[in-house]
Design an enzyme around this catalytic site. Structure first.
Site, PDB file in Angstrom:
ATOM      1  CG  ASP A 162      -2.059  -1.225   0.895  1.00 51.96           C
ATOM      2  OD1 ASP A 162      -1.727  -2.115   0.189  1.00 51.96           O
ATOM      3  OD2 ASP A 162      -2.980  -0.862   1.601  1.00 51.96           O
ATOM      4  CD  GLU A 392      -0.898  -5.542   8.954  1.00 57.32           C
ATOM      5  OE1 GLU A 392      -1.088  -4.773   9.938  1.00 57.32           O
ATOM      6  OE2 GLU A 392      -1.400  -4.915   7.954  1.00 57.32           O
TER       7      GLU A 392
HETATM    8  C1  GLC Z   1      -3.055  -3.755   3.976  1.00 53.36           C
HETATM    9  C2  GLC Z   1      -2.086  -4.583   3.077  1.00 53.36           C
HETATM   10  C3  GLC Z   1      -2.669  -5.343   1.856  1.00 53.36           C
HETATM   11  C4  GLC Z   1      -3.449  -6.285   2.637  1.00 53.36           C
HETATM   12  C5  GLC Z   1      -4.264  -5.769   3.801  1.00 53.36           C
HETATM   13  C6  GLC Z   1      -5.211  -6.814   4.364  1.00 53.36           C
HETATM   14  O1  GLC Z   1      -3.722  -3.242   3.400  1.00 53.36           O
HETATM   15  O2  GLC Z   1      -0.943  -3.480   2.598  1.00 53.36           O
HETATM   16  O3  GLC Z   1      -1.598  -6.172   1.312  1.00 53.36           O
HETATM   17  O4  GLC Z   1      -4.142  -7.064   1.956  1.00 53.36           O
HETATM   18  O5  GLC Z   1      -3.670  -4.741   4.828  1.00 53.36           O
HETATM   19  O6  GLC Z   1      -4.304  -7.544   5.353  1.00 53.36           O
END
Ligand code: GLC
Length: 422
Positions: A162, A392
């Site tokens: 992102d 994460e």
């Molecule tokens: C964040 C990450 C993305 C992922 C999401 C849910 O937005 O950058 O890659 O899919 O989280 O985990």
């Protein structure tokens, strides 16, 4: 095999299972995310094959008529997340976002096809083939311009990476002067120093408002959107997924589409060359509006092995980057070059390590006979999860967790890959 950690991983998947679909983690991400679900299926497959396929089936329930598959599926409204369904105003049947995410599905379905023997479950995998094909065709029609051959994203969130510094320059010309006031919800669940800045967020919202104004018309967004960047991660992933889809087409007897898929593959191979930056000597993303390369070495740059591309000379340059970065990083592979000034070991995609990217990297290295790199990635990943939990993402400097915890795809990668490798 570490029984206790395995048990914890299964419990995370079970508690994030909301009935046929899994949320990435409670709180921060309360909906179904596209590539998260696909990776999560690999985790479920280690103890419940039927549930694994269900995860992908529910994702494809949100597919649009033109083949597009959204990045978030909103099955219910959760006031704790912004921007939610009432902000996107997208999706014909099930409400969804109007942008997509990395197309890992064909690769994962192909892997499941090879490992699952049950005839009934195989039939369900085979039934997904036309849906996968429709999604790939959507990419080729709207997102792979002939002159580039690479996959163009129209919002940084499509990349899955992102707020990589790769998007800073292309996003800097997005006009944010007309966005309506909004309240971020992510900062309730994660600390500000781990999350994107306000400036980044304003741009994200401006792009959503742009798409919504077009009524989510993919042709208009692809031709006139204010952000159109050929993404190295998406390109390598779609190239790889195309090869896997081609393989599935052979296995399932879809001889009518072989020729077409081979032409997709050829176009994307040309796209990989479009993304090679001669001055930085790396694969990286490239702004299709200005023609400029980002010049950054990221974890996505190394997906060239997963995509199966690179001349001997290009691979030698990538090996120099690998040697430089691996000598500096305690854990591999940082999402951004630690020698670059944008590197930030705790902030989203500007340094931290993501297990799903590590999984794809390891797979690519293994297949290309790069045993040492594969071993380093697998060992570091295993150590990160064992010592720091199912976060994460992880700092490549200290190993500590960043973003949310109890994370589904991290648990899935443990079960399907690094927890059972060593
Ligand atoms: C964040 C990450 C993305 C992922 C999401 C849910 O937005 O950058 O890659 O899919 O989280 O985990």
């Amino acid at each position: 095999m570490d029984k206790n950690t395995d048990k914890q991983a299964r419990e995370i998947l079970e508690s994030n299972d909301k009935g046929g679909f899994t949320v990435p983690t409670g709180g921060l991400y309360p909906y179904q995310w596209n590539w998260d679900s696909v990776f999560v299926a690999l985790g479920f497959a280690t103890f419940d094959e039927s549930r694994a396929v269900k995860e992908i089936e529910t994702l494809f329930e949100a597919q649009w008529e033109d083949g597009f598959l959204p990045h978030i599926v909103f099955r219910r409204d959760d006031p704790d997340y912004f921007p939610g369904p009432s902000f996107w105003k997208a999706g014909a049947g099930i409400p969804s976002s109007g942008i997509t995410q990395p197309p890992v599905a064909a690769s994962v379905i192909s892997a499941l096809w090879s490992s699952i023997a049950d005839a009934g479950i195989r039939d369900r995998l085979a039934a997904l083939f036309p849906k996968l094909l429709a999604w790939h065709r959507w990419f080729l029609e709207y997102r792979v311009p002939a002159e580039a051959g690479a996959v163009v994203i129209t919002h940084p969130w499509e990349s899955g990476r992102d707020n990589s510094p790769e998007w800073d320059a292309p996003a800097s010309s997005i006009d944010v002067s007309n966005i309506k006031p909004y309240t971020r919800r992510d900062l309730k669940h994660a600390e500000a120093h781990m999350r994107p800045t306000k400036e980044d967020y304003d741009r994200y919202i401006a792009l959503v408002e742009f798409g919504r104004r077009t009524g989510w018309d993919h042709a208009v967004i692809a031709n006139e959107g204010p952000f159109r960047v050929a993404d190295v991660g998406m390109t390598m992933i779609l190239l790889r997924a195309t090869r896997d889809l081609l393989d599935l087409a052979h296995k399932l007897g879809h001889s009518d589409v072989i020729h077409e898929l081979k032409s997709h593959r050829a176009r994307l191979e040309q796209g990989a060359d479009y993304l090679w930056d001669d001055s930085a000597n790396t694969y990286c993303s490239r702004d299709t509006i200005t023609g400029r390369h980002s010049g950054f070495v990221t974890n996505a740059s190394f997906l060239y092995a997963y995509g199966g591309v690179g001349s001997a000379g290009q691979r030698a340059h990538m090996a120099e980057h690998w040697n430089r970065i691996s000598a500096r990083a305690e854990y591999m592979l940082p999402s951004h070059d630690p020698d670059d000034s944008h590197f930030d070991h705790m902030r989203y995609w500007r340094g931290p390590i993501w297990m799903v990217v590590n999984y794809m990297l390891a797979k690519g290295f293994e297949e290309q006979g790069m045993a040492e790199w594969n071993a380093r990635i697998a060992a570091d990943s295993e150590r990160l999860i064992r010592e720091h939990g199912f976060n994460e993402a992880f700092s490549p400097v200290t190993g500590s967790g960043t973003g949310g915890s109890g994370f589904s795809w991290t648990a899935a990668m443990w079960l399907a890959w690094c927890g059972n490798e060593a």
